[in-house]
Design an enzyme around this catalytic site. Sequence first.
Site, PDB file in Angstrom:
ATOM      1  N   HIS A  59      -2.572   4.152  14.169  1.00 20.07           N
ATOM      2  CA  HIS A  59      -3.633   5.146  13.875  1.00 20.07           C
ATOM      3  C   HIS A  59      -4.959   4.798  14.552  1.00 20.07           C
ATOM      4  CE1 HIS A  59      -1.181   7.263  10.877  1.00 20.07           C
ATOM      5  NE2 HIS A  59      -0.741   6.069  10.534  1.00 20.07           N
ATOM      6  N   ASN A 132      -0.005  11.310   5.644  1.00 20.84           N
ATOM      7  CA  ASN A 132       0.314  11.832   6.976  1.00 20.84           C
ATOM      8  C   ASN A 132       0.423  13.355   6.908  1.00 20.84           C
ATOM      9  OD1 ASN A 132       0.491   9.439   8.527  1.00 20.84           O
ATOM     10  ND2 ASN A 132       2.545   9.030   7.774  1.00 20.84           N
TER      11      ASN A 132
END
Length: 494
Positions: A59, A132
Amino acid sequence: MSQDTPRPPRMTTTAGAPIASNQHSETAGDRGPVLMQDYQLLEKLAHQNRERIPERVVHAKGWGAFGTFTVTQDITQYSCASIFGAVGKTTPMLARFSTVAGEMGAADHERDVRGFALKFYTDEGNWDLVGNNTPVFFVRDPLKFPDFIHTQKRHPRTNLRSPTAMWDFWGQVPESLHQVTILMSDRGLPQDPTFMDGFGSHTYSFWNKDGERFWVKFHFKTRQGHRFYTNGQAAEIIGHTREGYQEALFGKIERGEFPRWTMYVQIMPELDAEKTPYDPFDLTKVWPHADYPLIEVGEFELNRNADNYFAQIEQAAFSPSNKVRGIGYSPDKMLQARVFSYADAHRYRLGTHYEHLPVNAPKCPVHHYHKDGQMNFFGQVTGSTDAYYEPNSRGGAVEDPSFAEPPLRLSGVAARQPHRQLIDDYEQPRALHDRVLNDEERGRLYKNIAAAMEGADEDVIERALVHFDCISPAYGAGIRAARAEKAAKAVAAE
Ligand code: NDP
């Protein structure tokens, strides 16, 4: 400078002394050399060397903004969390969206799972929901998390990403194919972060004022609708800009086009968990909507861009360990591991006191007994000068048992449980493939998988295809046909 232009502030050293020149180094004569005593030069160069912090291992590339969460429905029968205290109550928040595998400079429009991390600055402490844009994940056991991530990163020798590594892993870990199906479907490449749903993904828990526990899944439905790009469209965009998500999110908020999401929960009474045919704590599984319908809770709107990307988005630290009264964990193995590993990543990346950085600091009073350490800029926050240990009789902060979570009953033998032999990993991706997707969506899914398999060794592809056959014979056949079509086109183009 005209008379009514305000004079800019005076430039100083970091110690506050005004600077006479920021244009010329201090030298011996007009040809140099520079003098060692030019501390301002040394300070500038030393600071520049320290401008980067370790990027997140996953990420790394992200886009974020501040906003407001508003309660629209009463769910106090499920949770005593203060954030849900009354219809109409608002809580300030921060969102950061991201891709998973790419490094800081990666292009935004790559096919990848998107991180959907939220920090709610509640009046009883920060609650982070670090999810997510997909309801499930590739693995259900945290022991496999580092291995999985290695397959998404660069090959140690070629320093290139390796389709062989990805399909080798996925073909031997069939629980991953549910997430792979979502990733390779249209939802795997949203046009920008405002066109995707978010999910807490894990199972969490709620408890109410009577001490009753419920298992809970969080869903955030985009109010902008779902919009996606095909691989071809994305490649064209990346040819023009690698920053399409940042441009879109930042630009929309600057123009006052504030994106919004509706928050829903699925609620499972505590003892139902013993009855469901699937393990409700398995991160590779959803709870079917027909069994546990979505219940509206509220909405959030993103309405303010960061003033400084580094300070407020790059230094934002989201961790599932940040929970508040009325919201708890669950036996989900992946969640249990992330409670440790996310906070630990921030200690490494930002330092011991990352929670005191302005973007991470709660907006309610904070009192704890952690002491000293690198970059302690807040001193002592125990509530009393002489109380630097606990218990004390010098007026330091004390615990409050009314915040205790109800006890959780656990059972079972301690062992490394061989879950893979016991669980049906095909049923839920089958429902998505056979029932939810239409013909056109399935066609694009097959093509995307065929493209992702390009360059992988045939033996690992064959092993993965056997699992797609088990999900649905039409699924395996569709991928084979897409691969054959791709190969024929390549031959024709030669
Ligand atoms: P439903 O028929 O009640 O709902 C289907 C769900 O699939 C909707 O949430 C829909 O999202 C979502 N969806 C549509 N296209 C895609 C896609 N390309 N990728 C991912 N999700 C998509 O389904 P069930 O609850 O019975 O579950 C059936 C299957 O749907 C599951 O096995 C799972 O794969 C998938 N799914 C289920 C979710 C759940 O929480 N139950 C959540 C998301 C997916 P939308 O309403 O926004 O169109």
